[in-house]
Write an enzyme that holds these catalytic residues in place. Structure first.
Site, mmCIF file in Angstrom:
data_model
loop_
_atom_site.group_PDB
_atom_site.id
_atom_site.type_symbol
_atom_site.label_atom_id
_atom_site.label_comp_id
_atom_site.label_asym_id
_atom_site.label_seq_id
_atom_site.Cartn_x
_atom_site.Cartn_y
_atom_site.Cartn_z
ATOM 1 N N ARG A 62 -31.434 59.599 2.599
ATOM 2 C CA ARG A 62 -31.802 60.607 3.584
ATOM 3 C C ARG A 62 -30.584 61.324 4.188
ATOM 4 O O ARG A 62 -30.584 62.534 4.349
ATOM 5 C CB ARG A 62 -32.590 59.919 4.695
ATOM 6 C CG ARG A 62 -33.333 60.868 5.599
ATOM 7 C CD ARG A 62 -33.856 60.094 6.772
ATOM 8 N NE ARG A 62 -34.801 59.073 6.333
ATOM 9 C CZ ARG A 62 -36.109 59.193 6.447
ATOM 10 N NH1 ARG A 62 -36.632 60.268 6.962
ATOM 11 N NH2 ARG A 62 -36.894 58.224 6.051
ATOM 12 N N HIS A 199 -33.898 39.170 -8.914
ATOM 13 C CA HIS A 199 -32.459 38.958 -9.121
ATOM 14 C C HIS A 199 -32.139 37.529 -9.552
ATOM 15 O O HIS A 199 -31.046 37.273 -10.044
ATOM 16 C CB HIS A 199 -31.653 39.387 -7.889
ATOM 17 C CG HIS A 199 -31.641 38.401 -6.769
ATOM 18 N ND1 HIS A 199 -32.651 38.276 -5.865
ATOM 19 C CD2 HIS A 199 -30.719 37.474 -6.424
ATOM 20 C CE1 HIS A 199 -32.349 37.333 -5.006
ATOM 21 N NE2 HIS A 199 -31.187 36.816 -5.312
ATOM 22 N N LYS A 203 -29.008 35.570 -12.673
ATOM 23 C CA LYS A 203 -28.037 34.483 -12.493
ATOM 24 C C LYS A 203 -27.789 33.800 -13.834
ATOM 25 O O LYS A 203 -28.734 33.421 -14.521
ATOM 26 C CB LYS A 203 -28.566 33.463 -11.477
ATOM 27 C CG LYS A 203 -28.712 34.028 -10.071
ATOM 28 C CD LYS A 203 -29.211 32.953 -9.114
ATOM 29 C CE LYS A 203 -29.665 33.546 -7.799
ATOM 30 N NZ LYS A 203 -28.606 34.030 -6.932
ATOM 31 N N GLU A 237 -30.959 27.252 1.923
ATOM 32 C CA GLU A 237 -30.024 28.251 2.434
ATOM 33 C C GLU A 237 -29.542 27.834 3.810
ATOM 34 O O GLU A 237 -30.324 27.269 4.587
ATOM 35 C CB GLU A 237 -30.713 29.610 2.555
ATOM 36 C CG GLU A 237 -31.194 30.162 1.232
ATOM 37 C CD GLU A 237 -31.726 31.577 1.400
ATOM 38 O OE1 GLU A 237 -30.957 32.513 1.146
ATOM 39 O OE2 GLU A 237 -32.881 31.736 1.807
ATOM 40 N N HIS A 261 -38.909 34.212 -6.988
ATOM 41 C CA HIS A 261 -37.773 33.406 -7.463
ATOM 42 C C HIS A 261 -38.197 32.004 -7.926
ATOM 43 O O HIS A 261 -37.766 31.527 -8.976
ATOM 44 C CB HIS A 261 -36.721 33.266 -6.363
ATOM 45 C CG HIS A 261 -36.307 34.564 -5.750
ATOM 46 N ND1 HIS A 261 -36.223 35.723 -6.477
ATOM 47 C CD2 HIS A 261 -35.956 34.895 -4.484
ATOM 48 C CE1 HIS A 261 -35.831 36.711 -5.670
ATOM 49 N NE2 HIS A 261 -35.675 36.236 -4.465
ATOM 50 N N LYS A 361 -34.680 28.266 5.275
ATOM 51 C CA LYS A 361 -33.519 28.877 5.923
ATOM 52 C C LYS A 361 -32.947 27.851 6.896
ATOM 53 O O LYS A 361 -33.673 26.994 7.411
ATOM 54 C CB LYS A 361 -33.946 30.102 6.740
ATOM 55 C CG LYS A 361 -34.684 31.161 5.932
ATOM 56 C CD LYS A 361 -33.743 32.160 5.348
ATOM 57 C CE LYS A 361 -34.462 33.267 4.626
ATOM 58 N NZ LYS A 361 -33.656 33.839 3.543
HETATM 59 C C1 BG6 Z 1 -34.028 37.266 -1.469
HETATM 60 C C2 BG6 Z 1 -34.752 36.876 -0.220
HETATM 61 O O1 BG6 Z 1 -34.915 37.759 -2.426
HETATM 62 O O2 BG6 Z 1 -33.354 36.133 -1.991
HETATM 63 C C3 BG6 Z 1 -33.779 36.322 0.803
HETATM 64 O O3 BG6 Z 1 -35.433 38.008 0.308
HETATM 65 C C4 BG6 Z 1 -32.992 35.184 0.218
HETATM 66 O O4 BG6 Z 1 -34.452 35.901 1.977
HETATM 67 C C5 BG6 Z 1 -32.380 35.595 -1.113
HETATM 68 O O5 BG6 Z 1 -31.977 34.824 1.134
HETATM 69 C C6 BG6 Z 1 -31.763 34.407 -1.809
HETATM 70 O O6 BG6 Z 1 -31.023 34.855 -2.900
HETATM 71 P P1 BG6 Z 1 -29.788 34.042 -3.433
HETATM 72 O O7 BG6 Z 1 -29.342 34.798 -4.634
HETATM 73 O O8 BG6 Z 1 -28.774 34.017 -2.320
HETATM 74 O O9 BG6 Z 1 -30.299 32.673 -3.732
#
Ligand code: BG6
Length: 513
Positions: A62, A199, A203, A237, A261, A361
């Site tokens: 934007r 994502h 890895k 995490e 994931h 978390k």
């Molecule tokens: C993301 C989540 O998709 O993946 C996050 O939205 C999370 O909340 C993250 O922290 C974890 O990814 P990674 O690669 O750090 O394990």
């Protein structure tokens, strides 16, 4: 460290074909994902000579910004990612490929401007009308951006050029919305044009699950219910919700981590061998296993799932606030920041082998791992010795931050009496292959440039992932938690998560061991 055969003296060079000529259009070019991941990943691809010489990037966002200012930002992002990696010749080549267009994604008038802009850049860089669009935007834009691109012909794919779109997560917020989004996209684009990204599949260690299972003859014969007692998948995490409180409070840990994931980790660990590494052959097997996960009844949800929310506590010696005190989170929030679930897979290979998942978390350490726990030795040969508890074998796939594989087995402790101890045989990626510059997005971007969808989610896989968690979402919504917050930051989640395994006579594997 176990001795490994034929240790290479230096890092294994990346192999692969160069990306095809194309323009990458990034919607959301001013965002965090673009700066932290996409731009450094493109730079790493350039360093590895995997970008086509005929390549360009158009950032769309934007805020008004000149092309020079955008290029300056690109430079800062690359510098921030790696201070000593900017090579001046390469940089000059790289920088000249970046362009910027300001506009509101909802505004129809943006798209003809984009088309004209792309035509010009295509001529200047000989990118052969091959375009891919990366939607690094808020999820509410996904469907409409693709519709608007299609309406103006920017999704038209013909034999001599291609058009693709990469969709970020979250893909829907439940099964119903994921189906609606799939329908919306598939009305204007073919499944072969849609790259739903997760994502986790970028890895190295996640991709290595397939190599480990299917490129080695010795594991597959024991990879089943006859030898495996259970599987634990943990994604821990230490971070809280950082700046994402308002997003996270709508999502919660279950939606944020499990249908995407964690389903990837389950499906790669448990799928049948594909007949080839063709994208659909691999994804067919993944989809099959996701469909074989036993649907949870209301009672199952109550007895086989645990949710938690962190209170304030201490992590690495530092005091951290509770979830309800985070920015963007209501002080009476009932959103979960921790989930543990026991799943069962209904097929011949896995019947009665529980898969225990947990993610949270503000846990004491960052660690993602898959533990394959084998059955105990069939009889207690050591009954009449001082050995009491024989430790079952565990194979651990360490996904992050340590990347590697370890096998735990029993060994005799030296000495005049028979005593057994658990020892680990470790393979560490970095020690063996050296460190590779990698954000996790290189492989996925490159795959899109060469048209390989193996590591992207098909519509049916996304829906299958949501089908697993949907009953949990429903019950949790109907019965809001009454005991939140229920674990202090810096601990391994609520005690019910331990009880989930203890009821079955099992325990979570501690990360520090
Ligand atoms: C993301 C989540 O998709 O993946 C996050 O939205 C999370 O909340 C993250 O922290 C974890 O990814 P990674 O690669 O750090 O394990």
């Amino acid at each position: 460290m176990a001795e490994l055969a034929e240790k290479p003296t230096e890092a294994v060079p990346r192999v692969g074909k160069q990306g095809e000529p194309c323009i990458m259009v990034i919607f959301g070019a001013a965002g965090d994902l673009t700066g932290r991941m996409l731009i450094p990943a493109l730079y790493n691809l350039a360093r590895a000579n995997l970008l086509s010489r005929e390549f360009a990037v158009v950032g769309v966002a934007r805020a008004p910004m000149s092309i020079e200012a955008f290029r300056k930002k690109v430079y800062e992002h690359v510098k921030e990612y790696c201070t000593d990696c900017v090579d001046s010749d390469l940089w000059e080549w790289f920088e000249r490929r970046f362009y910027y267009l300001a506009g509101d994604f909802n505004d129809d008038s943006l798209y003809p401007k984009l088309k004209e802009f792309l035509d010009k850049i295509d001529r200047d860089h000989s990118t052969r009308q091959n375009f891919f669009y990366y939607l690094a935007t808020a999820p509410n834009y996904f469907g409409s951006i693709v519709e608007k691109l299609a309406a103006i012909g920017l999704m038209d794919q013909v034999p001599d050029h291609w058009r693709r779109v990469i969709i970020e997560k979250p893909f829907g917020h439940d099964l119903e919305s994921a189906k609606v989004l799939n329908q919306q996209l598939l009305k204007v684009a073919g499944e072969k044009q849609i790259y739903r990204i997760d994502h986790y599949l970028g890895k190295e260690t996640v991709q290595n699950i397939l190599a480990f299972r299917f490129a080695n003859g010795i594991f597959e014969p024991i990879w089943n219910r006859r030898y495996i007692d259970h599987i634990q998948i943990s994604v821990a995490e230490t971070v809280g919700v950082e700046e994402r409180g308002s997003y996270f409070d709508q999502a919660g840990a279950l939606r944020d981590m499990v249908p995407n994931h964690m389903m990837q980790l389950i499906s790669l660990t448990s799928m049948e061998p594909p007949i080839s590494f063709d994208a659909n052959a691999v994804r067919d097997e993944q989809a099959k296993i996701l469909h074989a996960i036993q649907p949870m009844s209301d009672e199952d949800v109550l007895s086989r799932t645990v949710r938690g929310q962190y209170a304030e506590g201490v992590i690495n010696g530092e005091r951290v606030p509770g979830y309800r005190m985070e920015t963007g989170v209501p002080p009476d929030s009932r959103t979960e920041t921790f989930v543990a679930i026991k799943l069962l897979i209904d097929n011949w290979r896995w019947a009665d082998v529980p898969f225990y998942l947990r993610t949270g978390k503000r846990l004491p350490m960052r660690n993602t791992q898959i533990v394959i726990q084998f059955r105990r030795a069939p009889f207690v040969l050591f009954r009449d010795t001082t050995v009491e508890h024989l430790m079952p074998n565990q194979l651990v796939l360490h996904i992050q931050p340590e990347e590697g594989i370890s096998l735990r087995f029993a060994a005799k402790v030296p000495g005049p009496v028979m005593r057994l101890g658990a020892v680990d045989m470790n393979f560490e990626y970095q020690q063996y292959f050296g460190k590779q510059p990698n954000t996790g997005y290189e492989r996925l971007l490159h795959d899109c440039m060469i048209g390989d969808q193996t590591l992207f989610q098909r519509a049916d896989m996304v829906e299958a992932g949501w089908s697993v968690v949907n009953p949990v979402l429903d019950i949790w919504k109907a019965l809001p938690p009454r005991n939140f917050p229920n674990y202090p930051a810096g601990t391994w989640g609520p005690k019910e998560a331990d009880e989930l395994l203890e009821r079955d006579g099992r325990r979570w594997r501690n990360f520090d061991k």
